[in-house]
Design an enzyme around this catalytic site. Structure first.
Site, PDB file in Angstrom:
ATOM      1  CG  MET A  88      -1.960  -3.258   2.072  1.00 48.40           C
ATOM      2  SD  MET A  88      -0.469  -3.766   1.169  1.00 48.40           S
ATOM      3  CE  MET A  88       0.025  -5.225   2.113  1.00 48.40           C
ATOM      4  CB  SER A  96      -8.490   2.724  -2.958  1.00 52.47           C
ATOM      5  OG  SER A  96      -7.599   3.561  -3.662  1.00 52.47           O
ATOM      6  CD  GLU A 134      -2.253   7.524  -3.130  1.00 52.51           C
ATOM      7  OE1 GLU A 134      -2.876   8.415  -3.729  1.00 52.51           O
ATOM      8  OE2 GLU A 134      -1.004   7.395  -3.189  1.00 52.51           O
ATOM      9  CB  CYS A 135      -0.994   0.780  -2.559  1.00 51.19           C
ATOM     10  SG  CYS A 135      -0.553  -0.849  -3.219  1.00 51.19           S
ATOM     11  N   GLY A 136      -0.013   0.430   0.030  1.00 53.71           N
ATOM     12  CA  GLY A 136       0.643   0.078   1.283  1.00 53.71           C
ATOM     13  C   GLY A 136       0.117   0.865   2.463  1.00 53.71           C
TER      14      GLY A 136
END
Length: 431
Positions: free
Chosen positions: A326, A414, A321-323
């Site tokens: 990435m 995501s 998720e998110c970080g």
């Protein structure tokens, strides 16, 4: 008996978080078991709350959660505490759609009285019609009292108190401004060090000097205190091994999500920054955080990146998720344009340059499963056009949005921080 109340404000930047932290620490210092809650999807304030109250904080959200789930979660944690403090979100009636998900919605659902904190630095008797509107707009929302923040003098407070008398709302006093109790920025606030601890202690002392916190408890709701926790939401016959990333870079988790994972498996934690070995696991969870603050350390840990890439290629279930997402890309580009190699499971890159905020609730529809979450980020995605995606994503207003859920084998990633704790059927998503 246990006491409970909700701290709300007419608008943002009134001092809700500082008041919540200071009160929580003061009541805790008096020997009380203090349970804090946060209205809405915020996972940073709950980190602060947990530090101040010396007990893990919990989210309550009527967008991501059913009303029954909110009630269950509140009961689970509040009935074993002496004092429960809920910090509101934005203004009292501000929600995703009208007042949906607002502080007022939580206060109504749980029948909890509201203590208003008002930034009155540039206001006097005009606060009377504002208080009147907040008091009468929805009679089911019970405003028990108001605290005036950033008020320097007794003469200024006299106008504000007269306004309360006119409207029939109890004034609980005023708090003068104090730069020493300011909460650090969103980034710096995550570093719970001696400076942060001192700020919380100073906030507790400053608030208690000007507000009678024992008297404030007379405005609260009395709820039965139970020494045992309510039963878990989910039970599972099969136990899995679940590896969760947890260190300075990966910190954004919902407590109930972790409790849900505990119900279906054995949790083991690892650090993408410091560890070189990845625990053997049926599923790996990489939550959000601030990887952009630790790019060099993450990039230099070549062994951990290799272990995660091998796990993905082997078919291990990975949820990012998110970080966390990435980190699984090819590279992350910092604000100055410097590029750092990451895990490389996905061929995209993420950039912190030319930052633009993406924010909002998200409903994900995937394989007939509907699951809610929240998106909050400044980075942007690069080179993701040819990556397989799954599901559909909608806003709180039921409009389809451009947020994507990327898939590589059994890896799903995501920008969305999902809340699956209320869904027994989400086992298929996580394992």
């Amino acid at each position: 008996m246990s006491k409970a109340f909700l701290i709300a404000a007419p608008w943002s930047n009134s001092g809700k978080t500082t008041l919540t932290l200071g009160m929580s620490r003061w009541y805790s210092n008096q020997g009380n078991i203090v349970q804090t809650f946060k209205c809405g999807p915020d996972y940073i304030d709950t980190i602060h709350h947990s530090t101040a109250a010396r007990r893990p904080a919990v989210n309550l959200d009527t967008v991501m959660m059913s009303e029954e789930h909110v009630k269950t979660v509140f009961e689970r944690y509040s009935t074993s505490a002496d004092i429960s403090i809920i910090e509101g979100v934005m203004g009292l009636f501000d929600g995703a759609v009208k007042d949906q998900g607002s502080s007022a919605a939580i206060a109504k659902l749980l029948d909890i009285p509201v203590i208003l904190v008002v930034n009155a630095s540039a206001m006097a008797y005009t606060i009377a019609p504002i208080l009147h509107g907040l008091k009468t707009f929805d009679p089911e929302v019970k405003i028990a009292g108001v605290i005036f923040n950033f008020v320097k003098t007794e003469s200024h407070y006299a106008f504000l108190k007269e306004a309360c008398d006119t409207v029939g709302v109890q004034s609980l006093g005023y708090i003068p401004p104090n730069e020493e109790i300011a909460i650090p920025s969103r980034h710096l606030g995550l570093h719970i060090d001696d400076t942060f601890e001192n700020s919380i202690e100073k906030a507790a002392s400053h608030i208690a000097t000007h507000i009678s916190l024992p008297t404030l408890l007379e405005c609260t709701k009395v709820i039965p205190k139970i020494d045992k926790e309510a039963p878990a939401i989910i039970t599972s016959k099969k136990k899995y091994k679940i590896a969760i990333a947890k260190d300075e870079a990966f910190t954004f988790t919902y407590l109930e999500n972790l409790k849900w994972l505990e119900a279906i498996g054995e949790l083991v934690y690892f650090s993408p920054i410091h560890d070189q070995e990845l625990p053997e696991a049926d599923m790996i969870y990489l939550a959000g955080g601030y990887p952009e603050l630790y790019l060099e350390a993450l990039s230099n840990n070549v062994l951990m990146k290799g272990r995660l890439k091998a796990a993905a290629d082997h078919g291990t279930k990975i949820l990012a998720e998110c970080g966390g997402m990435m980190y699984l890309g090819n590279t992350i580009i910092d604000e100055e344009g410097k590029e750092y190699d990451m895990v490389g499971i996905f061929p995209f890159s993420t950039s912190m340059q030319n930052k633009k905020l993406s924010l909002g609730y998200r409903k994900v529809v995937y394989n007939e499963l509907e699951i809610w979450g929240h998106e909050f980020h400044y980075s942007k995605m690069l080179n993701d056009d040819n990556i397989p995606v799954v599901g559909q994503v909608f806003s709180a207003r039921e409009k389809e949005v451009t947020s994507k859920i990327y898939q590589h084998k059994n890896v799903y990633a995501s920008y969305i921080h999902l809340y699956w704790a209320a869904l027994e059927e989400a086992v298929d998503l996580c394992i």
